[in-house]
Design a protein around this motif. Sequence first.
Motif, PDB file in Angstrom:
ATOM      1  N   PRO A  79       0.888  -1.174  -0.021  1.00  0.00           N
ATOM      2  CA  PRO A  79       0.057  -0.217   0.064  1.00  0.00           C
ATOM      3  C   PRO A  79       0.925   1.191   0.038  1.00  0.00           C
ATOM      4  CG  PRO A  79      -0.673  -1.640   1.548  1.00  0.00           C
ATOM      5  CD  PRO A  79       0.492  -2.121   1.180  1.00  0.00           C
ATOM      6  N   LEU A  80       0.138   2.320  -0.772  1.00  0.00           N
ATOM      7  CA  LEU A  80       1.007   3.632  -0.787  1.00  0.00           C
ATOM      8  C   LEU A  80      -0.027   4.691  -0.505  1.00  0.00           C
ATOM      9  CD1 LEU A  80       3.221   5.368  -2.112  1.00  0.00           C
ATOM     10  CD2 LEU A  80       1.908   5.360  -4.051  1.00  0.00           C
ATOM     11  N   LEU A  81       0.399   5.648   0.249  1.00  0.00           N
ATOM     12  CA  LEU A  81      -0.082   6.893   0.543  1.00  0.00           C
ATOM     13  C   LEU A  81       1.063   8.135   0.121  1.00  0.00           C
ATOM     14  CD1 LEU A  81      -2.299   8.854   2.002  1.00  0.00           C
ATOM     15  CD2 LEU A  81      -0.894   8.753   4.209  1.00  0.00           C
ATOM     16  N   PHE A  82       0.384   9.006  -0.788  1.00  0.00           N
ATOM     17  CA  PHE A  82       1.040   9.907  -1.405  1.00  0.00           C
ATOM     18  C   PHE A  82       0.458  11.291  -0.881  1.00  0.00           C
ATOM     19  CE2 PHE A  82       3.798  10.584  -5.389  1.00  0.00           C
ATOM     20  CZ  PHE A  82       4.259  11.877  -4.721  1.00  0.00           C
ATOM     21  N   ILE A  83       1.587  11.949  -0.138  1.00  0.00           N
ATOM     22  CA  ILE A  83       0.670  13.167   0.584  1.00  0.00           C
ATOM     23  C   ILE A  83       1.693  14.397  -0.175  1.00  0.00           C
ATOM     24  CG2 ILE A  83       1.191  14.788   2.642  1.00  0.00           C
ATOM     25  CD1 ILE A  83       1.410  11.960   4.171  1.00  0.00           C
ATOM     26  N   GLN A  84       0.859  15.463  -0.696  1.00  0.00           N
ATOM     27  CA  GLN A  84       1.422  16.430  -1.286  1.00  0.00           C
ATOM     28  C   GLN A  84       0.621  17.925  -0.964  1.00  0.00           C
ATOM     29  OE1 GLN A  84       3.625  16.002  -4.678  1.00  0.00           O
ATOM     30  NE2 GLN A  84       2.993  17.799  -5.797  1.00  0.00           N
ATOM     31  N   GLY A  85       1.297  18.872  -0.699  1.00  0.00           N
ATOM     32  CA  GLY A  85       0.781  20.194  -0.538  1.00  0.00           C
ATOM     33  C   GLY A  85       0.224  20.754  -1.884  1.00  0.00           C
ATOM     34  N   ALA A 123      -3.390   2.393  -3.496  1.00  0.00           N
ATOM     35  CA  ALA A 123      -2.736   3.791  -3.575  1.00  0.00           C
ATOM     36  C   ALA A 123      -3.790   4.575  -3.261  1.00  0.00           C
ATOM     37  CB  ALA A 123      -2.014   4.111  -4.633  1.00  0.00           C
ATOM     38  N   GLU A 124      -3.339   5.496  -2.018  1.00  0.00           N
ATOM     39  CA  GLU A 124      -4.271   6.679  -1.767  1.00  0.00           C
ATOM     40  C   GLU A 124      -3.354   8.038  -1.854  1.00  0.00           C
ATOM     41  OE1 GLU A 124      -5.489   6.137   2.243  1.00  0.00           O
ATOM     42  OE2 GLU A 124      -5.552   3.973   2.126  1.00  0.00           O
ATOM     43  N   LYS A 125      -4.136   9.200  -2.109  1.00  0.00           N
ATOM     44  CA  LYS A 125      -3.631  10.302  -2.176  1.00  0.00           C
ATOM     45  C   LYS A 125      -3.936  11.220  -1.287  1.00  0.00           C
ATOM     46  CE  LYS A 125      -6.480  11.692  -5.869  1.00  0.00           C
ATOM     47  NZ  LYS A 125      -6.665  12.026  -7.476  1.00  0.00           N
ATOM     48  N   PHE A 126      -3.449  12.088  -0.659  1.00  0.00           N
ATOM     49  CA  PHE A 126      -3.863  13.243   0.310  1.00  0.00           C
ATOM     50  C   PHE A 126      -3.256  14.586  -0.065  1.00  0.00           C
ATOM     51  CE2 PHE A 126      -3.384  14.713   4.694  1.00  0.00           C
ATOM     52  CZ  PHE A 126      -4.708  15.242   4.855  1.00  0.00           C
ATOM     53  N   ILE A 127      -3.906  15.230  -0.705  1.00  0.00           N
ATOM     54  CA  ILE A 127      -3.702  16.555  -1.019  1.00  0.00           C
ATOM     55  C   ILE A 127      -4.187  17.557   0.025  1.00  0.00           C
ATOM     56  CG2 ILE A 127      -3.622  18.154  -3.171  1.00  0.00           C
ATOM     57  CD1 ILE A 127      -2.769  15.302  -3.679  1.00  0.00           C
ATOM     58  N   ILE A 128      -3.095  18.305   0.339  1.00  0.00           N
ATOM     59  CA  ILE A 128      -3.590  19.501   1.363  1.00  0.00           C
ATOM     60  C   ILE A 128      -3.504  20.701   0.640  1.00  0.00           C
ATOM     61  CG2 ILE A 128      -2.724  20.088   3.837  1.00  0.00           C
ATOM     62  CD1 ILE A 128      -1.014  17.564   4.043  1.00  0.00           C
ATOM     63  N   PRO A 129      -4.427  21.391   0.893  1.00  0.00           N
ATOM     64  CA  PRO A 129      -4.769  22.781   0.301  1.00  0.00           C
ATOM     65  C   PRO A 129      -3.875  23.801   1.331  1.00  0.00           C
ATOM     66  CG  PRO A 129      -6.844  22.510   1.426  1.00  0.00           C
ATOM     67  CD  PRO A 129      -6.067  21.014   1.434  1.00  0.00           C
ATOM     68  N   ASN A 130      -3.357  24.827   0.404  1.00  0.00           N
ATOM     69  CA  ASN A 130      -2.585  25.938   0.939  1.00  0.00           C
ATOM     70  C   ASN A 130      -1.293  25.605   1.945  1.00  0.00           C
ATOM     71  OD1 ASN A 130      -4.743  27.713   0.542  1.00  0.00           O
ATOM     72  ND2 ASN A 130      -5.860  26.936   2.172  1.00  0.00           N
ATOM     73  N   GLY A 137       2.793  24.062   1.023  1.00  0.00           N
ATOM     74  CA  GLY A 137       3.837  23.883   0.037  1.00  0.00           C
ATOM     75  C   GLY A 137       4.436  22.598   0.142  1.00  0.00           C
ATOM     76  N   HIS A 138       5.915  22.560   0.076  1.00  0.00           N
ATOM     77  CA  HIS A 138       6.612  21.501  -0.275  1.00  0.00           C
ATOM     78  C   HIS A 138       6.765  20.614   0.977  1.00  0.00           C
ATOM     79  CE1 HIS A 138       9.439  18.619  -2.540  1.00  0.00           C
ATOM     80  NE2 HIS A 138      10.552  19.378  -1.780  1.00  0.00           N
ATOM     81  N   THR A 139       6.704  21.103   2.091  1.00  0.00           N
ATOM     82  CA  THR A 139       7.061  20.317   3.646  1.00  0.00           C
ATOM     83  C   THR A 139       5.745  20.494   4.492  1.00  0.00           C
ATOM     84  OG1 THR A 139       7.636  22.427   4.393  1.00  0.00           O
ATOM     85  CG2 THR A 139       9.530  21.057   3.589  1.00  0.00           C
ATOM     86  N   PRO A 140       4.985  19.542   3.891  1.00  0.00           N
ATOM     87  CA  PRO A 140       3.672  19.264   4.828  1.00  0.00           C
ATOM     88  C   PRO A 140       3.833  18.945   6.184  1.00  0.00           C
ATOM     89  CG  PRO A 140       3.139  18.317   2.776  1.00  0.00           C
ATOM     90  CD  PRO A 140       4.709  18.815   2.770  1.00  0.00           C
ATOM     91  N   HIS A 141       4.721  18.092   6.367  1.00  0.00           N
ATOM     92  CA  HIS A 141       4.924  17.714   7.888  1.00  0.00           C
ATOM     93  C   HIS A 141       5.799  18.964   8.888  1.00  0.00           C
ATOM     94  CE1 HIS A 141       9.124  16.988   6.265  1.00  0.00           C
ATOM     95  NE2 HIS A 141       9.494  17.064   7.555  1.00  0.00           N
ATOM     96  N   LYS A 142       5.942  19.904   8.319  1.00  0.00           N
ATOM     97  CA  LYS A 142       6.469  20.927   9.013  1.00  0.00           C
ATOM     98  C   LYS A 142       5.391  22.088   8.831  1.00  0.00           C
ATOM     99  CE  LYS A 142      11.522  20.391   8.657  1.00  0.00           C
ATOM    100  NZ  LYS A 142      12.603  20.887   8.051  1.00  0.00           N
ATOM    101  N   GLU A 143       4.854  22.299   7.769  1.00  0.00           N
ATOM    102  CA  GLU A 143       3.749  23.331   7.681  1.00  0.00           C
ATOM    103  C   GLU A 143       2.581  23.179   8.345  1.00  0.00           C
ATOM    104  OE1 GLU A 143       3.573  24.871   3.383  1.00  0.00           O
ATOM    105  OE2 GLU A 143       5.376  23.422   3.129  1.00  0.00           O
ATOM    106  N   ASN A 144       2.112  21.578   8.509  1.00  0.00           N
ATOM    107  CA  ASN A 144       0.809  21.243   9.159  1.00  0.00           C
ATOM    108  C   ASN A 144       1.091  20.088   9.728  1.00  0.00           C
ATOM    109  OD1 ASN A 144      -1.687  20.998  10.205  1.00  0.00           O
ATOM    110  ND2 ASN A 144      -2.876  22.017   8.094  1.00  0.00           N
TER     111      ASN A 144
END
Length: 258
Positions: free
Chosen positions: A196-202, A224-231, A233-240
């Motif tokens: 299984p894959l989870l792809f996280i992107q800002g 495969a799952e995707k998790f797109i986070i609005p607002n 950028g490139h470092t979701p784990h730091k930004e949110n």
Amino acid sequence: MEGRIIDVHGKKLYTEYNNSFKNKPTIVFLHDSLGSTQLWRDFPAKLAEATQCNTLIYDRLGYGKSFPMPTHERENNYMELEADVLNDLLNELKIDEVILFGHSDGGTIALITASKYPEKVKATICEAGHIFLEDITVKGVKDAWEAYRTTNLSERLQKYHGDKVEMIVKAWTEIWLSDRFRSWNIEYLLKNITSPLLFIQGEGDEYGTLDQVEKTVSQVSGRAEKFIIPNIGHTPHKENPEVVLERSGEFIHKILNS
């Protein structure tokens, strides 16, 4: 956590390994192109606590507290080679079941590792990884190089990488801005990812478009799952971090209970 240097076929790598949870997989954290063990801050510990999984964090050769690279010159397949080094490190530590969490270059290395060593990989979380080169990526790297030249970025990085900063910046920017890297593409490996894959992107990632996500999740063989986070950028784990921890924790719990 106390870290130690491990010799992996002559490459001396700084590692932090917590294996206090028996019969649980190890989440392996793979840093980005200017990252290090320290720069993950408390994110790995929080994800470990939320999932009751072991953790392995390490500095790739040339980064953080690992020994320096012999040269800043890289071939197009440098991330494939890093996947091989990771496999060797796992063998050295006798770790045979992992969940990969990679950011940026680390995300790409996670995808390659999952494709080349599927017997070890239980699942993969790829955050802002790349599978091919885009114009936005080239612009992002150029902007970073300009920031390195004109701001105090070098001093800030020295806190984590010491006197290795110039080497890692040259290693990263020269290959990504070279003409020969324009053809770089790892889509051919994706079909070999069976876990299984989870792809996280800002949504506002300054280094890649959502094509990176869509083309990855559509070509892997596993779920495969995707998790797109609005607002973001490139470092979701730091930004949110709270949102990324929650979504990653849900994904891992589902894997552990399946």
